[in-house]
Design an enzyme around this catalytic site. Structure first.
Site, PDB file in Angstrom:
ATOM      1  N   TYR A   1       0.819  -1.227   0.000  1.00 57.37           N
ATOM      2  CA  TYR A   1       0.000   0.000   0.000  1.00 57.37           C
ATOM      3  C   TYR A   1       0.847   1.268   0.000  1.00 57.37           C
ATOM      4  O   TYR A   1       0.373   2.309   0.432  1.00 57.37           O
ATOM      5  CB  TYR A   1      -0.949  -0.023   1.198  1.00 57.37           C
ATOM      6  CG  TYR A   1      -2.174  -0.907   0.986  1.00 57.37           C
ATOM      7  CD1 TYR A   1      -3.030  -0.696  -0.102  1.00 57.37           C
ATOM      8  CD2 TYR A   1      -2.490  -1.926   1.871  1.00 57.37           C
ATOM      9  CE1 TYR A   1      -4.160  -1.497  -0.299  1.00 57.37           C
ATOM     10  CE2 TYR A   1      -3.620  -2.729   1.681  1.00 57.37           C
ATOM     11  CZ  TYR A   1      -4.450  -2.504   0.595  1.00 57.37           C
ATOM     12  OH  TYR A   1      -5.569  -3.282   0.397  1.00 57.37           O
TER      13      TYR A   1
ATOM     14  N   GLU B   1       2.865  -5.796  -7.821  1.00 58.69           N
ATOM     15  CA  GLU B   1       2.266  -6.551  -6.707  1.00 58.69           C
ATOM     16  C   GLU B   1       2.568  -8.049  -6.810  1.00 58.69           C
ATOM     17  O   GLU B   1       2.851  -8.695  -5.798  1.00 58.69           O
ATOM     18  CB  GLU B   1       0.751  -6.286  -6.675  1.00 58.69           C
ATOM     19  CG  GLU B   1       0.443  -4.836  -6.273  1.00 58.69           C
ATOM     20  CD  GLU B   1      -0.998  -4.427  -6.536  1.00 58.69           C
ATOM     21  OE1 GLU B   1      -1.812  -5.270  -6.999  1.00 58.69           O
ATOM     22  OE2 GLU B   1      -1.325  -3.242  -6.284  1.00 58.69           O
TER      23      GLU B   1
END
Ligand code: UDP
Length: 149
Positions: A60, A137
């Site tokens: 994040y 990711e």
């Protein structure tokens, strides 16, 4: 029409998806995998883990200056997450359409967040927002040898 022509041409992509701790606690692993499998996307990697703080902060990192960052990291590290990689034509945008929007109350019925969540901070699932984010990711959560070729 230009729009549908673009969809025909869309190439095979990979997206990173994670069922967050609230989704796992609600027993939604199977339901979520079922939706993507039945749509026709291929699961090319899959694991369950409790993310470390370091992993959550990296995942994040675009939100690190936001007021909700601390709570977001502590929530995502609070229990098991089911992380997986989907492969298929246009999967990045399609997986997000199936998820709904960030706020579950604004997500259409039939979407995962629309069907199973109320709170923004407990919205069940993560899905990559672009092909570039997906690549970042996937590399963060999986080793190369954990992915099917
Ligand atoms: N989030 C939150 N409060 C906010 C905005 C976002 O708790 O005001 C959380 C929410 O769980 C969301 C995650 O932070 O899924 C990441 O935010 P993003 O804008 O990337 O939303 P997403 O791509 O997950 O819809």
């Amino acid at each position: 029409k230009t729009h549908s022509y673009k969809l025909y041409k869309m190439s095979v992509e990979r997206s990173f998806i994670a069922v967050k701790p609230d989704g796992v606690a609600k027993g939604l692993i199977g339901e979520i995998l079922k939706r993507y499998e039945q749509k026709g996307f291929r699961v090319v990697a899959l694991k369950q883990l409790v993310p470390t703080k370091e992993l959550a902060e990296k995942h994040y990192e675009e939100h690190k200056e936001r007021p909700f960052f601390g709570e977001l990291v502590s929530f995502i590290t609070s229990g098991p997450v089911v992380a997986f990689v989907l492969e298929g034509k246009g999967v990045v945008a399609a997986a997000r359409l199936m998820i709904g929007v960030t706020n579950p109350l604004l997500s259409n019925p039939g979407t995962i967040r629309g069907d199973y969540a109320i709170e923004v901070s407990k919205n069940i699932i993560h899905g990559s927002d672009s092909v570039a984010s997906a690549e970042r990711e996937i590399a963060l959560w999986f080793k190369t040898e954990e992915l099917l070729q």
